[in-house]
Scaffold this active site. Structure first.
Site, mmCIF file in Angstrom:
data_model
loop_
_atom_site.group_PDB
_atom_site.id
_atom_site.type_symbol
_atom_site.label_atom_id
_atom_site.label_comp_id
_atom_site.label_asym_id
_atom_site.label_seq_id
_atom_site.Cartn_x
_atom_site.Cartn_y
_atom_site.Cartn_z
ATOM 1 N N LYS A 13 0.830 -1.177 -0.047
ATOM 2 C CA LYS A 13 -0.034 0.112 0.110
ATOM 3 C C LYS A 13 0.932 1.274 0.112
ATOM 4 C CE LYS A 13 -2.098 -1.266 3.955
ATOM 5 N NZ LYS A 13 -1.476 -2.673 4.162
ATOM 6 N N ARG A 84 -9.938 0.891 8.715
ATOM 7 C CA ARG A 84 -9.255 -0.319 8.951
ATOM 8 C C ARG A 84 -10.383 -1.439 9.493
ATOM 9 N NH1 ARG A 84 -3.685 0.294 8.668
ATOM 10 N NH2 ARG A 84 -2.500 -1.632 9.203
ATOM 11 N N ARG A 123 11.757 -5.667 4.903
ATOM 12 C CA ARG A 123 11.620 -4.100 4.557
ATOM 13 C C ARG A 123 12.671 -3.283 5.554
ATOM 14 N NH1 ARG A 123 5.842 -1.824 5.318
ATOM 15 N NH2 ARG A 123 5.899 -3.043 7.306
ATOM 16 N N ARG A 155 11.430 -1.394 10.859
ATOM 17 C CA ARG A 155 10.147 -0.977 11.859
ATOM 18 C C ARG A 155 10.248 -1.826 13.257
ATOM 19 N NH1 ARG A 155 5.359 0.225 7.801
ATOM 20 N NH2 ARG A 155 4.042 -0.968 9.401
ATOM 21 N N ARG A 166 -0.260 -8.918 13.456
ATOM 22 C CA ARG A 166 -0.808 -7.913 12.638
ATOM 23 C C ARG A 166 -1.739 -8.560 11.644
ATOM 24 N NH1 ARG A 166 4.312 -4.673 10.846
ATOM 25 N NH2 ARG A 166 2.881 -4.107 9.041
HETATM 26 P P1 AP5 Z 1 4.765 -1.601 1.701
HETATM 27 O O1 AP5 Z 1 4.672 -0.795 0.500
HETATM 28 O O2 AP5 Z 1 5.747 -0.906 2.800
HETATM 29 O O3 AP5 Z 1 3.620 -2.390 2.363
HETATM 30 P P2 AP5 Z 1 2.234 -1.973 3.046
HETATM 31 O O4 AP5 Z 1 0.888 -2.412 2.678
HETATM 32 O O5 AP5 Z 1 2.016 -0.319 3.110
HETATM 33 O O6 AP5 Z 1 2.687 -2.456 4.508
HETATM 34 P P3 AP5 Z 1 2.562 -2.074 6.043
HETATM 35 O O7 AP5 Z 1 3.108 -3.052 6.847
HETATM 36 O O8 AP5 Z 1 2.956 -0.682 5.990
HETATM 37 O O9 AP5 Z 1 0.932 -1.763 6.260
HETATM 38 P P4 AP5 Z 1 0.316 -1.964 7.344
HETATM 39 O O10 AP5 Z 1 -1.315 -1.895 6.937
HETATM 40 O O11 AP5 Z 1 0.174 -3.098 8.407
HETATM 41 O O12 AP5 Z 1 0.911 -0.718 8.254
HETATM 42 P P5 AP5 Z 1 0.362 0.702 8.448
HETATM 43 O O13 AP5 Z 1 1.497 1.661 8.604
HETATM 44 O O14 AP5 Z 1 -0.706 1.177 7.621
HETATM 45 O O15 AP5 Z 1 5.664 -3.035 1.299
HETATM 46 C C1 AP5 Z 1 6.354 -3.821 2.338
HETATM 47 C C2 AP5 Z 1 7.484 -4.342 1.765
HETATM 48 O O16 AP5 Z 1 7.382 -5.148 0.446
HETATM 49 C C3 AP5 Z 1 8.492 -3.123 1.263
HETATM 50 O O17 AP5 Z 1 9.901 -3.660 1.724
HETATM 51 C C4 AP5 Z 1 8.441 -3.115 -0.213
HETATM 52 O O18 AP5 Z 1 9.783 -2.690 -0.881
HETATM 53 C C5 AP5 Z 1 8.103 -4.442 -0.618
HETATM 54 N N1 AP5 Z 1 7.176 -4.409 -1.753
HETATM 55 C C6 AP5 Z 1 6.199 -3.945 -2.034
HETATM 56 N N2 AP5 Z 1 5.491 -4.112 -3.113
HETATM 57 C C7 AP5 Z 1 6.226 -5.083 -3.683
HETATM 58 C C8 AP5 Z 1 5.914 -5.859 -4.808
HETATM 59 N N3 AP5 Z 1 4.969 -5.639 -5.582
HETATM 60 N N4 AP5 Z 1 6.609 -7.120 -5.025
HETATM 61 C C9 AP5 Z 1 7.852 -7.309 -4.244
HETATM 62 N N5 AP5 Z 1 8.078 -6.580 -2.980
HETATM 63 C C10 AP5 Z 1 7.322 -5.233 -2.624
HETATM 64 O O19 AP5 Z 1 -0.245 0.782 10.198
HETATM 65 C C11 AP5 Z 1 0.715 0.421 11.114
HETATM 66 C C12 AP5 Z 1 0.060 0.124 12.437
HETATM 67 O O20 AP5 Z 1 -0.615 1.605 12.609
HETATM 68 C C13 AP5 Z 1 -1.150 -0.844 12.526
HETATM 69 O O21 AP5 Z 1 -0.755 -2.011 12.733
HETATM 70 C C14 AP5 Z 1 -1.823 -0.037 13.901
HETATM 71 O O22 AP5 Z 1 -1.422 -0.315 15.018
HETATM 72 C C15 AP5 Z 1 -1.767 1.396 13.414
HETATM 73 N N6 AP5 Z 1 -2.949 1.896 12.239
HETATM 74 C C16 AP5 Z 1 -2.664 2.493 11.137
HETATM 75 N N7 AP5 Z 1 -3.958 2.822 10.497
HETATM 76 C C17 AP5 Z 1 -4.761 2.397 11.558
HETATM 77 C C18 AP5 Z 1 -6.344 2.485 11.617
HETATM 78 N N8 AP5 Z 1 -6.866 3.090 10.540
HETATM 79 N N9 AP5 Z 1 -6.929 2.230 12.702
HETATM 80 C C19 AP5 Z 1 -6.284 1.518 13.659
HETATM 81 N N10 AP5 Z 1 -4.740 1.548 13.768
HETATM 82 C C20 AP5 Z 1 -4.137 1.786 12.818
#
Ligand code: AP5
Length: 209
Positions: A13, A84, A123, A155, A166
């Site tokens: 994402k 979410r 990552r 991270r 997660r």
């Molecule tokens: P990346 O693009 O970083 O993936 P992502 O989907 O953004 O993964 P996240 O782990 O950041 O998502 P998340 O939803 O768990 O975390 P968030 O920050 O929203 O890609 C991952 C890796 O793969 C990278 O190394 C990249 O280079 C590689 N990659 C990407 N695409 C690829 C491809 N096509 N092929 C190969 N490799 C690839 O949330 C974090 C925390 O915040 C949550 O756990 C929660 O505690 C809190 N939080 C956030 N939003 C909310 C909400 N709305 N409500 C409640 N809590 C929340």
């Protein structure tokens, strides 16, 4: 154009959001990034993020809703990591309705859990916001950011046991949104297992400007 990126942790994402923002100049709202910033000062948020749990809905909605009254949101936005839970989606509907804003589509970037674990384990991030993968997207110099030369780190919530938590939180609390947005006629399935440019191609083909 107003879009939502939905998908499990590690689906890509954040990676796709950067590309979409660059190509289509929309406002990017990532609640994950907001909470990572906030967690430096808020102990409760820090504990929730480190353990892989969600931040309570009320807190998330409070934080997000102030953005929708701002003029710059009117040129189009991309929501990444929000909503979410179904409750967050329902609240978002109320906010959008009051501002006469509509969501154009929800891109559901899907990958299997094995791939999510592999991607997250590799990552590495920089404090400037740049993100890498040790094999799929390595920096030019090991451990060093190409953009600012900063040190690349893992991270706090990317340790394997936390990632499994997660993923289970995602399955229980976020996955129901797939049906929710499908019923609303907004869901677009994206094969997240393809490489980054292919995934971007799948998404950009569906974006209407
Ligand atoms: P990346 O693009 O970083 O993936 P992502 O989907 O953004 O993964 P996240 O782990 O950041 O998502 P998340 O939803 O768990 O975390 P968030 O920050 O929203 O890609 C991952 C890796 O793969 C990278 O190394 C990249 O280079 C590689 N990659 C990407 N695409 C690829 C491809 N096509 N092929 C190969 N490799 C690839 O949330 C974090 C925390 O915040 C949550 O756990 C929660 O505690 C809190 N939080 C956030 N939003 C909310 C909400 N709305 N409500 C409640 N809590 C929340």
């Amino acid at each position: 154009m107003n879009y939502i990126l939905l998908g499990p942790p590690g689906a890509g994402k954040g990676t796709q959001a950067k590309k979409i923002v660059e190509r289509f100049s929309v406002v990017h709202l990532s609640t994950g990034e907001m909470f990572r910033e906030a967690k430096r000062s808020e102990r409760i948020i820090s504990e929730l993020l480190t353990s892989g749990q969600l931040v309570p809905d009320a807190l998330v909605i409070d934080m997000v809703k102030k953005y929708f009254v701002k003029d710059y949101m009117k040129k189009g936005f991309l929501l990444d990591g929000f909503p979410r839970t179904v409750r967050q989606a329902e609240k978002l509907n109320v906010i959008l309705k009051s501002e006469s804003i509509k969501i154009d589509a929800v891109f559901f970037i899907d990958i299997c859990f094995e791939e999510a674990i592999k991607r997250i384990a590799g990552r590495r991030v920089c404090s400037c916001g740049a993100s890498y993968h040790i094999t799929a997207l390595p920096p030019k110099e090991v451990g060093k950011c190409d953009v600012c030369g900063g040190r690349l780190v893992q991270r706090n919530d990317d340790r394997e046991d936390t990632v499994r938590d997660r993923l289970s939180v995602y399955e229980k609390q976020t996955k129901p949104l797939v049906e929710y947005y499908s019923k609303a006629g907004l869901l677009i399935d994206i094969d997240g297992l393809k490489d980054e440019s292919n995934v971007f191609e799948q998404i950009s083909r569906k974006i209407k400007i």
